[in-house]
Write a protein that holds these residues in place. Structure first.
Motif, PDB file in Angstrom:
ATOM      1  N   HIS A 198      43.975 -32.308 -20.589  1.00  0.00           N
ATOM      2  CA  HIS A 198      45.280 -32.946 -20.779  1.00  0.00           C
ATOM      3  C   HIS A 198      46.349 -32.380 -19.855  1.00  0.00           C
ATOM      4  CE1 HIS A 198      43.076 -33.410 -24.613  1.00  0.00           C
ATOM      5  NE2 HIS A 198      43.500 -34.641 -24.451  1.00  0.00           N
ATOM      6  N   SER A 199      45.942 -31.520 -18.934  1.00  0.00           N
ATOM      7  CA  SER A 199      46.941 -30.751 -18.197  1.00  0.00           C
ATOM      8  C   SER A 199      47.214 -31.258 -16.784  1.00  0.00           C
ATOM      9  CB  SER A 199      46.518 -29.288 -18.133  1.00  0.00           C
ATOM     10  OG  SER A 199      47.430 -28.567 -17.352  1.00  0.00           O
ATOM     11  N   ARG A 200      48.424 -31.765 -16.597  1.00  0.00           N
ATOM     12  CA  ARG A 200      48.869 -32.140 -15.249  1.00  0.00           C
ATOM     13  C   ARG A 200      49.074 -30.891 -14.389  1.00  0.00           C
ATOM     14  NH1 ARG A 200      53.859 -34.730 -18.404  1.00  0.00           N
ATOM     15  NH2 ARG A 200      55.028 -32.884 -18.982  1.00  0.00           N
ATOM     16  N   VAL A 201      49.380 -29.778 -15.055  1.00  0.00           N
ATOM     17  CA  VAL A 201      49.534 -28.515 -14.324  1.00  0.00           C
ATOM     18  C   VAL A 201      48.189 -28.145 -13.691  1.00  0.00           C
ATOM     19  CG1 VAL A 201      50.022 -26.050 -14.558  1.00  0.00           C
ATOM     20  CG2 VAL A 201      51.401 -27.714 -15.827  1.00  0.00           C
ATOM     21  N   ALA A 202      47.124 -28.272 -14.464  1.00  0.00           N
ATOM     22  CA  ALA A 202      45.787 -27.947 -13.940  1.00  0.00           C
ATOM     23  C   ALA A 202      45.453 -28.835 -12.756  1.00  0.00           C
ATOM     24  CB  ALA A 202      44.738 -28.110 -15.039  1.00  0.00           C
ATOM     25  N   ARG A 203      45.718 -30.120 -12.898  1.00  0.00           N
ATOM     26  CA  ARG A 203      45.366 -31.069 -11.828  1.00  0.00           C
ATOM     27  C   ARG A 203      46.096 -30.745 -10.523  1.00  0.00           C
ATOM     28  NH1 ARG A 203      42.419 -35.617 -12.544  1.00  0.00           N
ATOM     29  NH2 ARG A 203      41.690 -35.232 -14.642  1.00  0.00           N
ATOM     30  N   SER A 204      47.399 -30.514 -10.625  1.00  0.00           N
ATOM     31  CA  SER A 204      48.153 -30.203  -9.402  1.00  0.00           C
ATOM     32  C   SER A 204      47.680 -28.889  -8.806  1.00  0.00           C
ATOM     33  CB  SER A 204      49.660 -30.147  -9.698  1.00  0.00           C
ATOM     34  OG  SER A 204      50.151 -31.459  -9.905  1.00  0.00           O
ATOM     35  N   ASN A 205      47.395 -27.917  -9.667  1.00  0.00           N
ATOM     36  CA  ASN A 205      46.918 -26.629  -9.163  1.00  0.00           C
ATOM     37  C   ASN A 205      45.542 -26.739  -8.519  1.00  0.00           C
ATOM     38  OD1 ASN A 205      48.522 -24.103  -9.350  1.00  0.00           O
ATOM     39  ND2 ASN A 205      48.901 -24.866 -11.417  1.00  0.00           N
ATOM     40  N   ILE A 206      44.682 -27.528  -9.113  1.00  0.00           N
ATOM     41  CA  ILE A 206      43.339 -27.698  -8.542  1.00  0.00           C
ATOM     42  C   ILE A 206      43.457 -28.282  -7.129  1.00  0.00           C
ATOM     43  CG2 ILE A 206      41.216 -29.086  -8.724  1.00  0.00           C
ATOM     44  CD1 ILE A 206      41.507 -28.704 -11.842  1.00  0.00           C
ATOM     45  N   HIS A 207      44.306 -29.289  -6.984  1.00  0.00           N
ATOM     46  CA  HIS A 207      44.467 -29.890  -5.653  1.00  0.00           C
ATOM     47  C   HIS A 207      45.067 -28.889  -4.671  1.00  0.00           C
ATOM     48  CE1 HIS A 207      43.126 -33.792  -6.817  1.00  0.00           C
ATOM     49  NE2 HIS A 207      44.075 -33.951  -7.716  1.00  0.00           N
ATOM     50  N   LEU A 208      46.125 -28.213  -5.104  1.00  0.00           N
ATOM     51  CA  LEU A 208      46.804 -27.316  -4.163  1.00  0.00           C
ATOM     52  C   LEU A 208      45.906 -26.133  -3.781  1.00  0.00           C
ATOM     53  CD1 LEU A 208      50.494 -26.217  -4.135  1.00  0.00           C
ATOM     54  CD2 LEU A 208      48.693 -24.615  -3.603  1.00  0.00           C
ATOM     55  N   LEU A 209      45.364 -25.476  -4.765  1.00  0.00           N
ATOM     56  CA  LEU A 209      44.587 -24.263  -4.481  1.00  0.00           C
ATOM     57  C   LEU A 209      43.318 -24.600  -3.706  1.00  0.00           C
ATOM     58  CD1 LEU A 209      45.170 -22.582  -7.943  1.00  0.00           C
ATOM     59  CD2 LEU A 209      46.069 -21.783  -5.740  1.00  0.00           C
ATOM     60  N   GLY A 210      42.698 -25.725  -4.052  1.00  0.00           N
ATOM     61  CA  GLY A 210      41.498 -26.155  -3.326  1.00  0.00           C
ATOM     62  C   GLY A 210      41.844 -26.453  -1.864  1.00  0.00           C
ATOM     63  N   THR A 211      42.952 -27.150  -1.653  1.00  0.00           N
ATOM     64  CA  THR A 211      43.376 -27.491  -0.286  1.00  0.00           C
ATOM     65  C   THR A 211      43.635 -26.226   0.532  1.00  0.00           C
ATOM     66  OG1 THR A 211      44.388 -29.506  -1.101  1.00  0.00           O
ATOM     67  CG2 THR A 211      45.124 -28.775   1.055  1.00  0.00           C
ATOM     68  N   MET A 212      44.148 -25.190  -0.122  1.00  0.00           N
ATOM     69  CA  MET A 212      44.497 -23.963   0.589  1.00  0.00           C
ATOM     70  C   MET A 212      43.333 -22.961   0.640  1.00  0.00           C
ATOM     71  SD  MET A 212      47.380 -24.860   1.585  1.00  0.00           S
ATOM     72  CE  MET A 212      48.296 -23.516   2.318  1.00  0.00           C
ATOM     73  N   GLY A 213      42.158 -23.387   0.191  1.00  0.00           N
ATOM     74  CA  GLY A 213      40.970 -22.557   0.388  1.00  0.00           C
ATOM     75  C   GLY A 213      40.670 -21.542  -0.707  1.00  0.00           C
ATOM     76  N   ALA A 214      41.321 -21.680  -1.875  1.00  0.00           N
ATOM     77  CA  ALA A 214      40.969 -20.790  -2.993  1.00  0.00           C
ATOM     78  C   ALA A 214      39.706 -21.319  -3.680  1.00  0.00           C
ATOM     79  CB  ALA A 214      42.122 -20.721  -3.993  1.00  0.00           C
ATOM     80  N   ARG A 215      39.034 -20.429  -4.417  1.00  0.00           N
ATOM     81  CA  ARG A 215      37.866 -20.867  -5.204  1.00  0.00           C
ATOM     82  C   ARG A 215      38.334 -21.090  -6.635  1.00  0.00           C
ATOM     83  NH1 ARG A 215      33.400 -16.475  -4.610  1.00  0.00           N
ATOM     84  NH2 ARG A 215      32.563 -17.689  -6.334  1.00  0.00           N
TER      85      ARG A 215
END
Ligand code: ASP
Length: 311
Positions: free
Chosen positions: A167-184
């Motif tokens: 249910h988390s929009r915070v998770a979704r935005s973080n997944i996109h951002l962190l993934g784009t920036m090369g985090a695991r």
């Protein structure tokens, strides 16, 4: 500055240089804020409207402060005082706001996609301050800035996002951002709170919290969003805490210098133990709030650069 759009509707679609530029600018605002100086001429004569169809304390006040620190005229509209309660549609509201010649429109709405719809109908630059379960882009920016300040980078870090992912929009935005920036990125939670499209998101999925936390650099806890759950997706709060609540014992599995984050509002004793939330060295929850103002100043600054001079 490479930012590609008139609006900020989502993190998905932004590329590493766009994100890095926004974070660099936000870092300079963080330093400015700490120095006690202001830059009140930047948005002088601009009108920023905060249009909140859902409750918010942190995000609304943070945008208000960000706008005021840059010199904008800030107006807060909450749903209880607006004519939406009298049956006005979102699009009628949009044309009213347009007639008021608003320059920057910050919107939070329970419906995913509402900010994108509004952005097609108003002249203002639109900023998504959280839409349904879709995205909360400025939250991901402030989280990334906080992480970068502590770890010096995003690339290669193991970030465990834990709890109510579905249910988390915070998770979704973080997944996109962190993934784009090369985090695991790992998502950790009970099977009922893992989104159906998890495989598409490019994350590792863990239903065992202890395995998910192992060697993590960052532990990001999420609020259990009961208001968005249709049925009994979790047992009792006590039971949830036992298996998925962050306490000292579970945190001991992450790296010894890992940081603990939470976007707020927190359910203490449900997803996070109070002693961890208030931990003097591991918790960066207070700093997240501080970075929120800096990131929102950066976003307002970037979007205002594209606005026509005299509206
Ligand atoms: N404040 C965040 C949001 O608006 C997180 C939460 O509500 O749990 O999505």
């Amino acid at each position: 500055m490479s930012y590609p759009s008139k609006h900020l509707l989502a993190i998905e679609g932004l590329e590493p240089p766009h994100i890095a530029d926004l974070l660099d600018l936000a870092e300079s605002y963080a330093l400015l804020n700490r120095s006690g100086k202001t830059q009140r001429d930047l948005l002088k004569g601009r009108t920023l409207i905060n249009l909140f169809f859902e409750d918010s304390t942190r995000t609304r006040t943070s945008f208000e402060l960000a706008g005021k620190r840059l010199g904008a005229d800030v107006i807060n509209m909450s749903v209880s005082t607006s004519s939406v309660n009298k049956g006005e549609t979102l699009l009628d509201t949009a044309s009213t706001l347009n007639a008021m010649q608003c320059d920057l429109l910050v919107i939070r709405h329970a419906q995913s996609g509402a900010p994108a719809l509004l952005s097609q109908k108003v002249d203002a630059a639109v900023i998504n301050a959280g839409d349904g379960t879709h995205e909360h882009p400025t939250q991901a920016l402030l989280d990334a800035l906080t992480i970068r300040r502590h770890k010096g980078r995003l690339e290669g870090l193991i970030v465990a996002i834990c709890g109510d992912i579905a249910h988390s929009r915070v998770a979704r935005s973080n997944i996109h951002l962190l993934g784009t920036m090369g985090a695991r990125v790992r998502i950790v939670g009970p099977p009922t709170l893992i989104p159906a499209d998890a495989a598409r998101l490019g994350v590792e999925v863990f239903t065992d919290m202890k395995a998910g936390l192992k060697d993590a650099d960052v532990v990001m806890m999420l609020r259990l969003q009961r208001e968005r759950m249709s049925g009994g997706l979790v047992p009792s709060a006590r039971e949830f805490f036992r298996f998925y609540g962050l306490d000292a014992e579970k945190l001991a599995l992450a790296k010894p210098d890992s940081i603990v984050m939470h976007p707020g509002p927190m359910n203490r004793g449900v997803e996070i133990d109070s002693a961890i939330a208030d931990h003097p060295t591991r918790s960066v929850i207070g700093e997240q709030v501080e970075m929120g103002v800096a990131c929102r100043m950066a976003v307002l600054d970037i979007l205002a650069r594209r606005l026509p001079r005299n509206r």
